[in-house]
Design a protein around this motif. Structure first.
Motif, PDB file in Angstrom:
ATOM      1  N   PHE A 211      49.816 -61.407  18.238  1.00  0.00           N
ATOM      2  CA  PHE A 211      49.277 -60.680  17.086  1.00  0.00           C
ATOM      3  C   PHE A 211      49.170 -59.226  17.546  1.00  0.00           C
ATOM      4  O   PHE A 211      48.290 -58.894  18.339  1.00  0.00           O
ATOM      5  CB  PHE A 211      47.875 -61.167  16.717  1.00  0.00           C
ATOM      6  N   TYR A 212      50.044 -58.373  17.067  1.00  0.00           N
ATOM      7  CA  TYR A 212      50.075 -56.987  17.547  1.00  0.00           C
ATOM      8  C   TYR A 212      49.415 -56.062  16.527  1.00  0.00           C
ATOM      9  O   TYR A 212      49.932 -55.828  15.436  1.00  0.00           O
ATOM     10  CB  TYR A 212      51.521 -56.552  17.799  1.00  0.00           C
ATOM     11  N   ASP A 213      48.262 -55.542  16.903  1.00  0.00           N
ATOM     12  CA  ASP A 213      47.480 -54.673  16.021  1.00  0.00           C
ATOM     13  C   ASP A 213      47.865 -53.224  16.320  1.00  0.00           C
ATOM     14  O   ASP A 213      47.490 -52.671  17.357  1.00  0.00           O
ATOM     15  CB  ASP A 213      45.990 -54.928  16.296  1.00  0.00           C
ATOM     16  N   ALA A 214      48.623 -52.632  15.399  1.00  0.00           N
ATOM     17  CA  ALA A 214      49.116 -51.268  15.604  1.00  0.00           C
ATOM     18  C   ALA A 214      48.428 -50.302  14.633  1.00  0.00           C
ATOM     19  O   ALA A 214      49.020 -49.333  14.168  1.00  0.00           O
ATOM     20  CB  ALA A 214      50.630 -51.236  15.420  1.00  0.00           C
ATOM     21  N   ALA A 215      47.159 -50.543  14.374  1.00  0.00           N
ATOM     22  CA  ALA A 215      46.430 -49.757  13.378  1.00  0.00           C
ATOM     23  C   ALA A 215      46.342 -48.275  13.737  1.00  0.00           C
ATOM     24  O   ALA A 215      46.150 -47.428  12.861  1.00  0.00           O
ATOM     25  CB  ALA A 215      45.020 -50.330  13.184  1.00  0.00           C
ATOM     26  N   TYR A 216      46.489 -47.957  15.043  1.00  0.00           N
ATOM     27  CA  TYR A 216      46.302 -46.567  15.482  1.00  0.00           C
ATOM     28  C   TYR A 216      47.617 -45.905  15.884  1.00  0.00           C
ATOM     29  O   TYR A 216      47.619 -44.879  16.560  1.00  0.00           O
ATOM     30  CB  TYR A 216      45.278 -46.520  16.625  1.00  0.00           C
ATOM     31  N   GLU A 217      48.703 -46.488  15.456  1.00  0.00           N
ATOM     32  CA  GLU A 217      50.044 -46.008  15.808  1.00  0.00           C
ATOM     33  C   GLU A 217      50.223 -44.524  15.517  1.00  0.00           C
ATOM     34  O   GLU A 217      50.863 -43.792  16.281  1.00  0.00           O
ATOM     35  CB  GLU A 217      51.046 -46.883  15.044  1.00  0.00           C
ATOM     36  N   ALA A 218      49.622 -44.042  14.436  1.00  0.00           N
ATOM     37  CA  ALA A 218      49.834 -42.657  14.017  1.00  0.00           C
ATOM     38  C   ALA A 218      49.213 -41.645  14.985  1.00  0.00           C
ATOM     39  O   ALA A 218      49.477 -40.450  14.884  1.00  0.00           O
ATOM     40  CB  ALA A 218      49.263 -42.443  12.615  1.00  0.00           C
ATOM     41  N   TYR A 219      48.412 -42.130  15.940  1.00  0.00           N
ATOM     42  CA  TYR A 219      47.730 -41.228  16.871  1.00  0.00           C
ATOM     43  C   TYR A 219      48.501 -41.007  18.170  1.00  0.00           C
ATOM     44  O   TYR A 219      48.046 -40.262  19.031  1.00  0.00           O
ATOM     45  CB  TYR A 219      46.307 -41.740  17.138  1.00  0.00           C
ATOM     46  N   ILE A 220      49.651 -41.666  18.285  1.00  0.00           N
ATOM     47  CA  ILE A 220      50.461 -41.498  19.494  1.00  0.00           C
ATOM     48  C   ILE A 220      51.029 -40.076  19.528  1.00  0.00           C
ATOM     49  O   ILE A 220      51.640 -39.624  18.556  1.00  0.00           O
ATOM     50  CB  ILE A 220      51.602 -42.549  19.534  1.00  0.00           C
ATOM     51  N   THR A 221      50.795 -39.369  20.614  1.00  0.00           N
ATOM     52  CA  THR A 221      51.316 -37.998  20.722  1.00  0.00           C
ATOM     53  C   THR A 221      52.357 -37.881  21.835  1.00  0.00           C
ATOM     54  O   THR A 221      53.190 -36.983  21.804  1.00  0.00           O
ATOM     55  CB  THR A 221      50.187 -36.985  21.040  1.00  0.00           C
ATOM     56  N   GLU A 222      52.282 -38.754  22.824  1.00  0.00           N
ATOM     57  CA  GLU A 222      53.201 -38.623  23.953  1.00  0.00           C
ATOM     58  C   GLU A 222      54.509 -39.362  23.680  1.00  0.00           C
ATOM     59  O   GLU A 222      54.502 -40.420  23.041  1.00  0.00           O
ATOM     60  CB  GLU A 222      52.530 -39.159  25.224  1.00  0.00           C
TER      61      GLU A 222
END
Lengths: 408, 408
Positions: A211-222
């Motif tokens: 179960f992959y929770d990618a709720a914060y994907e938009a915060y990736i900067t690197e």
């Protein structure tokens, strides 16, 4: 005698964030002069962006006219939104709009998804972790009672500490279901492509479902950090992915998210027959759910337009700047801090011997700042503290002012 | 091997209304000239009333401004709506706003509520019945496999036929949980105060919990019929009530409803300890749900104002007029018809020997009218057919024109 689900009695008395709200309210009653700055619960503060507001108004007007009115929508969500999602986020990853299920948010989808599995499934969660993964499995009877540290005896815990750089080791005992959340809540850690490929390989080899929770994907900067688990070859056979508009576009009060359930992900039925999870989830959703409101699906669609993306990116940049300030503020006190670079969460290591509810109370009562005690996310969170970049810029700056010279 | 919840395999292949949609779509592909009039699924057709539209626009504008923005709301729902509900619908019935839980609709609440009970609870449902009651309990493992008639062996069925005037007899074997829906879907029948008092008395005596689905309460036209189960003394100790804005105010696409869970309704925990259901449902909702969208709660609030009530009453009157026409249309064919007076549903008895899917196909293919086969609601629904008053007035009139002289 109508017997209740006694597994509920194994749960901690109240949901973490409800307990925090209670303590903040109590503090406010004692000291009404000092305004509490809330950097605890991960709730956004920026108003909805113009594209979203305009899509909402337009959809509301459609609902006012006979020819535009829409009643029950498809339980799985409207095709216009499922197609926009695939175009915008899953191009080239082999995901079809039919694999996408629109829901009311990642909390709901992650809380409910375990229902389609057998009660005997063995569940692995990272520690610390978002409480919903554990609590929903406790309710389903997969976790048993908790020990004195609050660790459920039937769950596999994967500690994420400074020792392993907040990246969990593969489990020693084979689980059926594995919950992973990256960028991570609460530690703010991310997995590299190689890290994530190791998990996908393990799940394939051991016949597990991730179960992959990618709720914060938009915060990736690197650069180089995977935004979707489907960037890893082979993940389409073992992983379900959950995303949300809450932190991406400020939808915490609007409620919209989605689950990606490729038909190639399968579980085992009687006689070991392979059963596509997509069919089971569709049956669950058509039976117990009636779809996300039409007007809100139109609002979500607006976030996938070029203008909508520009607006939401600007809001996210503001939250990232807050996270940077918080990192610096706590580092200045001499504390070790992680997260806050590819995630809205800053994870502070407390001086040895300080417990996290004690630090919560001190920060609240002495400075009027509400954070989240690390132990609320699991035993390995003890000695840590979570802060979020979701406050307003002014509040975050004031909180860091108050923090200056704080004598821990 | 990640084992799936094998109880799902006991379910019929597809949800009733999904199967109807499939057949209607197939028909449309074969005969694109003939417009299908849908009197099958109970979906409303009138646009949202002006008060609701205006409340939505206003709430959307609040979400656009920093000072008006609302993120996560209380999982149980905003106090403004819970208070409006109690003022408007439960005056003098001993219900407190704290007993009211706002949700996304009665389907969701009724589907999920069984979770807080033990898997071993024995469940009674009327037959015919809204499929969600049975299906959600099948998924939870309380029903076992179905026999050749589609009757689940672990459920208690309470037949509602012309013989008992569509009012179920008390069960011969004691259930733990009893689902009652009045005004009834699909038969359109109602219970008198005495009928309902008999059920409340039985539940009190036998220590059962009643799930009372009052989604169609607004369609009651005759005096003396209870609108809430709490009008019956003693119900507050044994009954949970579910309501919806879907049919009352056209919210099928907006999604809002509520459950009333008085803290005096209790189940049995380990050692027969009494546990308030309210506490368990609060834990369920705080863990797996994040509240109904703020803007939609404001829309629901608008239906409780004098102007909102006036507008929704006018819409309901239109649907009731449709139901009256449908009753007359089928009666003119010489068929026995019930319902349609205190409910939006008309329940047609087919001539002996006609099966309900056969009649569905005949009506669809020969007249282009989609209804709902009675057997879709349970074995005792065989030989019956459901039609709804939720179409537009023009469509309903055209359908009745097409029906004239129909040679069954």
């Amino acid at each position: 005698m109508s017997r209740i689900n006694a597994h509920y009695l194994d749960l901690p008395g109240s949901y973490l964030f409800a307990e925090i709200a209670r303590r903040v309210q109590e503090h406010g009653a004692r000291d009404p002069q000092k305004r509490v700055i809330r950097l605890g619960i991960g709730d956004v503060t920026a108003p909805l962006p113009p594209s979203v507001i305009s899509a909402l108004h337009q959809a509301v007007d459609e609902q006012a006219r006979q020819e535009g009115f829409r009643g029950y929508g498809p339980e799985q969500g409207y095709a216009f939104l499922r197609e926009a999602i695939v175009r915008d986020a899953y191009q080239g990853l082999g995901i079809d709009p039919d694999d996408v299920f629109i829901g009311d948010g990642a909390k709901e989808d992650l809380g409910n998804f375990q229902e389609i599995f057998d009660q005997g499934c063995l569940v692995a969660i990272t520690d610390p972790v978002y409480p919903v993964y554990a609590d929903s499995n406790v309710m389903a009877g997969r976790a048993g009672p908790a020990d004195s540290l609050g660790r459920f005896q039937g769950l596999i815990y994967l500690p994420c500490t400074a020792d392993n750089n907040f990246r969990p080791d593969l489990p020693r005992r084979r689980p059926d279901l594995i919950y992973l959340c990256y960028p991570n809540n609460p530690t703010g850690a991310v997995l590299s492509r190689d890290d994530l490929a190791r998990w996908v390989g393990y799940a394939r080899e051991q016949d597990c479902v991730i179960f992959y929770d990618a709720a914060y994907e938009a915060y990736i900067t690197e650069p180089g950090i995977p935004r979707s688990i489907y960037e890893i070859p082979g993940a389409r056979e073992v992983a379900v992915e959950f995303r949300s508009y809450s932190k991406t576009a400020g939808f915490t009060g609007l409620r919209c998210g989605f689950a990606v359930v490729p038909s190639s992900v399968r579980g085992r039925g009687p006689g070991n027959a392979l059963v596509p999870l997509r069919d089971l989830w569709l049956r669950r959703q058509t039976t117990k759910y009636n779809g996300c409101p039409y007007i809100i699906q139109r609002a979500a669609e607006a976030t996938h337009t070029p203008q909508g993306k520009k607006e939401t990116r600007a809001i996210i940049a503001g939250y990232q700047e807050n996270a940077r300030r918080i990192r610096e503020g706590f580092q200045t006190l001499g504390l070790t801090v992680s997260g806050g670079v590819n995630a809205p969460y800053v994870w502070v290591r407390l001086p040895t011997g300080l417990d996290s509810w004690g630090f919560f109370d001190a920060l609240l009562n002495r400075l009027g700042i509400a954070g989240t005690p690390g132990v609320g996310f699991g035993p390995s969170g003890e000695g840590h503290f979570r802060l979020t970049g979701f406050g307003t810029s002014a509040d975050t700056q004031e909180a860091m002012e108050r923090l200056k010279g704080f004598n821990i």
